[in-house]
Design a protein around this motif. Structure first.
Motif, short mmCIF file in Angstrom:
data_model
loop_
_atom_site.label_atom_id
_atom_site.label_comp_id
_atom_site.label_asym_id
_atom_site.label_seq_id
_atom_site.Cartn_x
_atom_site.Cartn_y
_atom_site.Cartn_z
N ALA A 1 0.83 -1.20 0.00
CA ALA A 1 0.00 0.00 0.00
C ALA A 1 0.87 1.26 0.00
CB ALA A 1 -0.93 0.00 1.22
N GLU B 1 2.30 1.73 -3.50
CA GLU B 1 1.31 2.23 -4.45
C GLU B 1 0.93 3.68 -4.19
OE1 GLU B 1 -0.82 -2.18 -4.99
OE2 GLU B 1 -2.02 -0.43 -4.41
N CYS B 2 1.09 4.13 -2.93
CA CYS B 2 0.72 5.51 -2.59
C CYS B 2 1.95 6.41 -2.48
CB CYS B 2 -0.04 5.52 -1.26
SG CYS B 2 -1.61 4.63 -1.33
N CYS C 1 3.03 7.71 1.01
CA CYS C 1 2.11 8.53 1.80
C CYS C 1 1.32 7.64 2.76
CB CYS C 1 1.16 9.30 0.89
SG CYS C 1 -0.05 10.29 1.80
N ALA D 1 -2.61 8.12 2.76
CA ALA D 1 -3.29 7.52 1.61
C ALA D 1 -3.27 5.99 1.71
CB ALA D 1 -2.62 7.97 0.32
N ALA D 2 -2.14 5.42 2.19
CA ALA D 2 -2.04 3.97 2.33
C ALA D 2 -3.02 3.46 3.39
CB ALA D 2 -0.61 3.58 2.71
N GLN E 1 -6.43 3.35 1.92
CA GLN E 1 -6.58 2.21 1.00
C GLN E 1 -6.81 0.91 1.76
OE1 GLN E 1 -3.74 1.92 -2.27
NE2 GLN E 1 -3.53 -0.28 -1.88
#
Length: 556
Positions: free
Chosen positions: A525, A528-529, A532, A535-536, A539
């Motif tokens: 995660a 992919e972020c 951050c 944001a993770a 998610q």
């Protein structure tokens, strides 16, 4: 586990009996003399005694009398050599259950002890009337409908009277429980209670079972046998399925009821019978009398007082009480944590006709609890026979309505949003139903029960849509399986069959610990972020504070 006391002064015979019974999963206590045997009996916990007739400090008759002073209901089986059989027969007249000849036949020993254990259970466990469905007692008569109230009144009226009682009702309605209640509330409650199923024993053997036989009375009669009428002196004899008794035995039974006496098979000695007879049948005896299949005079003798048990389908809301009662007992016996029966499952149970009555209902609930892996018993877990023709297509496991089948045909071309909407259409009614049931049953784990049931259904639905691909199911669910509250997590973590996937791309791989899975999910995660954490966390469906704490604890 039943506890058997074996008393014999011959170590070889003592060890033979002990080993034979321990292999049947009985707990066995042993004694070499009468004094030691009586000491063990006074400590309690003995269910059956296997006793040698001749002991160094007393004979069997004296020991039996002392046993009766300690425990008047204890089944006693005597073991004797051929020359002492007269002593064993006198002991049976005093209330012993049976006797065995030396050298001991292990198969016969196990059969006699097995019957003794069953008799002990019948006399040891009291029958409770109209108890709460939450009672811990297995031997309870549950029911509050008008018909069952009449049954309770009838038991109260006739229990103390020394008259024959005929219990009528379909198979599985609980006739033996009523017979036991009549016995326990009677003045003969201190005497023995024996039950004989007339339909389960061939005619030739049934006559010997009831009346006994003399040695040489027929081929294979190598010793004298005491029948149930003689063993049950001062007590109650329950004759189940009396309508299946042959005309010859009907005549002999009639004489016992009229004259209170009988002879053993092959014998001339007249024996007095001091027994109260309770009979039961599911058959229409009046029609059988009319057709010449049952003696009218025996029918009138048996029908001194009649108690009719209603079928389960005629007992209305008693079904709900019985379901709850059997759920509790099944959970206890099977060590399961099933806190409720869902509303849909209850509807299936209510629509079924129950031809096997209470016995069939108990079997259905037990099977359902055994299959259930979550906190609620759902229709999918019920045995197939409870699904009636009218609701089979709606409820039966694996069966689908036309609308559902059409929806599944469109799965191949459906978009992700379509799948979400279809899942929601399934889960919203489920969540509502489970929540209502949990509140109605006053579940102590209300939140976990509801969330767990919904999670489990969601995971199963997703696995169905992905064709069993657990990695794809985890991806589409968008959640770390270790965060799930229910057993559904185990269905996603068992990935031994997913070797066709690239191991490096799998979120969850065989052999990974829960900490490894969580670490991998957080790491991906964050990648992919772009690192951050806020944001993770979004998610993964967790708070930023939790993300900060787990990154630190896991050393990511």
């Amino acid at each position: 586990m039943s506890r058997i006391l074996v008393v014999d002064d011959e170590p070889a015979d003592l060890n033979l009996v002990r080993h034979a019974l321990e292999k049947q999963n009985y707990e066995v206590a042993t004694a070499l003399c009468a004094k030691e045997a009586l000491r063990l009996l006074r400590r309690g916990g003995v269910d059956v005694a296997v006793l040698d007739v001749m002991l160094p400090d007393g004979d069997g008759l004296d020991v039996l009398k002392k046993i009766r002073e300690i425990d008047e209901h204890l089944p006693v089986v005597f073991v004797t050599s051929g020359g002492e059989s007269s002593t064993a027969i006198r002991a049976m007249k005093l209330g012993a259950l049976d006797y065995l000849l030396k050298p001991i036949n292990v198969t016969e020993l196990r059969g006699v002890v097995g019957r003794a254990v069953e008799i002990r259970k019948l006399t040891k466990s009291p029958v409770e009337l109209d108890v709460d469905s939450r009672s811990s007692d297995t031997h309870s008569i549950i029911g509050r409908c008008a018909a069952m109230q009449e049954v309770y009144k009838s038991i109260g009226i006739v229990a103390a009277q020394n008259v024959t009682v005929l219990i009528r009702g379909e198979s599985g309605t609980g006739k033996e429980l009523v017979a036991r209640a009549l016995y326990q509330y009677s003045e003969r409650g201190q005497g023995p209670f024996l039950a004989v199923n007339c339909a389960a024993i061939p005619e030739a053997l049934l006559e010997s079972e009831l009346f006994g036989h003399e040695k040489g009375a027929f081929t294979g009669a190598d010793r004298k046998r005491i029948g149930k009428f003689e063993q049950c002196r001062g007590g109650t004899l329950f004759l189940d399925e009396i309508g299946d008794m042959s005309p010859v035995l009907q005549s002999k039974l009639l004489r016992v009821l009229q004259e209170k006496q009988f002879e053993r098979v092959g014998g001339n000695e007249t024996i007095q019978a001091d027994v109260r007879v309770i009979a039961a049948t599911h058959r229409n005896l009046e029609q059988m009398v009319s057709d010449g299949e049952f003696r009218a005079d025996l029918y009138y003798r048996l029908n001194g007082f009649s108690i009719h048990l209603p079928s389960l389908r005629d007992r209305g809301n008693d079904l709900d009480l019985l379901v709850e009662h059997f759920r509790r007992h099944a959970c206890r016996d099977l060590s399961k944590e099933v806190h409720m029966v869902s509303r849909d499952a209850m509807q299936v149970l209510r629509e079924y006709r129950w031809p096997g009555n209470i016995r069939e209902l108990q079997n259905a609930i037990r099977q359902g609890i055994l299959k259930t892996s979550g906190p609620a018993l759902l229709p999918d877990f019920l045995p197939s026979f409870v699904f009636s023709e009218s609701n089979r297509s709606m409820h039966e496991p694996g069966a689908k309505s036309n609308g559902t089948q059409e929806s599944e045909n469109l799965v191949v071309t459906a978009t992700a949003s379509d799948s979400v909407r279809q899942s929601a259409d399934t889960l919203v009614p489920l969540a509502n139903g489970v929540a209502d049931d949990a509140i109605d049953f006053d579940s102590p784990h209300l939140y976990d029960d509801v969330i767990g049931a919904v999670e489990q259904q969601l995971v199963r639905e997703m696995l169905k849509r992905t064709g069993g691909d657990k990695v794809e199911a985890v991806r589409r669910l968008g959640i770390n399986p270790t965060l799930l509250r229910s057993h559904a997590a185990l269905e996603l973590l068992d990935l031994a069959a997913l070797n066709h996937h690239d191991e490096e791309k799998q979120l969850v791989r065989p052999g990974m610990t829960l900490a490894d899975i969580e670490t991998e999910a957080i790491r991906r995660a964050l990648q992919e972020c772009g690192g951050c954490r806020k944001a993770a966390a979004k998610q993964l469906g967790i708070s930023t504070r939790t993300m900060q704490r787990r990154v630190k604890e896991l050393g990511i």
